[in-house]
Design an enzyme around this catalytic site. Sequence first.
Site, PDB file in Angstrom:
ATOM      1  N   SER A 115      15.549  48.363  68.979  1.00  0.00           N
ATOM      2  CA  SER A 115      14.666  49.509  68.756  1.00  0.00           C
ATOM      3  C   SER A 115      14.278  49.703  67.295  1.00  0.00           C
ATOM      4  CB  SER A 115      15.325  50.781  69.291  1.00  0.00           C
ATOM      5  OG  SER A 115      15.583  50.678  70.670  1.00  0.00           O
ATOM      6  N   HIS A 170      15.806  54.159  64.554  1.00  0.00           N
ATOM      7  CA  HIS A 170      14.377  54.294  64.829  1.00  0.00           C
ATOM      8  C   HIS A 170      13.646  54.769  63.581  1.00  0.00           C
ATOM      9  CE1 HIS A 170      15.330  55.097  69.381  1.00  0.00           C
ATOM     10  NE2 HIS A 170      15.740  53.908  68.956  1.00  0.00           N
TER      11      HIS A 170
END
Length: 202
Positions: A115, A170
Site C-alpha cells: 500500500s 499510506h
Amino acid sequence: MYATLVIIAVTCVISFLGFKNEKLISDLILWPPAISRNKQYYRLLSYGFIHADGQHLLFNMITLFFFGQLIEQFVTGYIGTLGFVAFYLSAILVSILPTYMKNVGNPAYRSLGASGAVSAVLFGFVLMQPWATILIFFIPCPAIIYAVIYIAYSIYMDRQGNDNINHSAHLWGAAYGVLFLLAMEPRLIENFLAQLMQPRFM
C-alpha cells in the site's frame, strides 16, 4: 508498462504462495525485532510483496495497474526502466521507515502489503493529472478530491490506531511519490497549480 506488469506479477506470485504458506509470510513480513536484533534488513522490502488476503492484494494491484502506466512512462523518460523499479522499491522502504522506527522495540507489531508504494504511484498520478477521473467503488471522482479525502481519512485513522491498517505508510508513501517526481522534474509543481486553476473532469 513492462516494469509495472512485472512488479504486479512478482507481487501476485509471492502473495499467492504466502496465502498457503504461513512460514513464508513469517519470513518476509516486517517484524521489527527480526530487523533490529537479527539484522534481517531485507524485511524492509519483502513485506511489500506479501498481502493479508486476496482482497488486499487485488485492491493494491488494480490501483498499481491503472496508475502505474503513466508514472512508469514518465519516470522511465528521465531515469529509465530500472529507475522506475528503483522508485517503486524505494517507496516500499521509505513508506515503512517511520512505522519501523516507532515500533522498533515492539515485538507484537507486524506489517505487510504494497500500500505504501502504491500510494506513491497514485499520488504521483494526482500530481500530474489532478482533475483526472478516479472511480471509487464505481463512483467517478476527481483525483485531487480523492487525494484530499484519502489524506484526511488516513490521518484520522492513523490517530485512532484501531483497525490494523498501516495508515502511516499510506501517508509517507503518498508524500514520497510527490517529492520524488518533483525532485526529478520541478516544473511539475507549476503544471499542477496551473491545472488546479482550471477545474475540469477528464
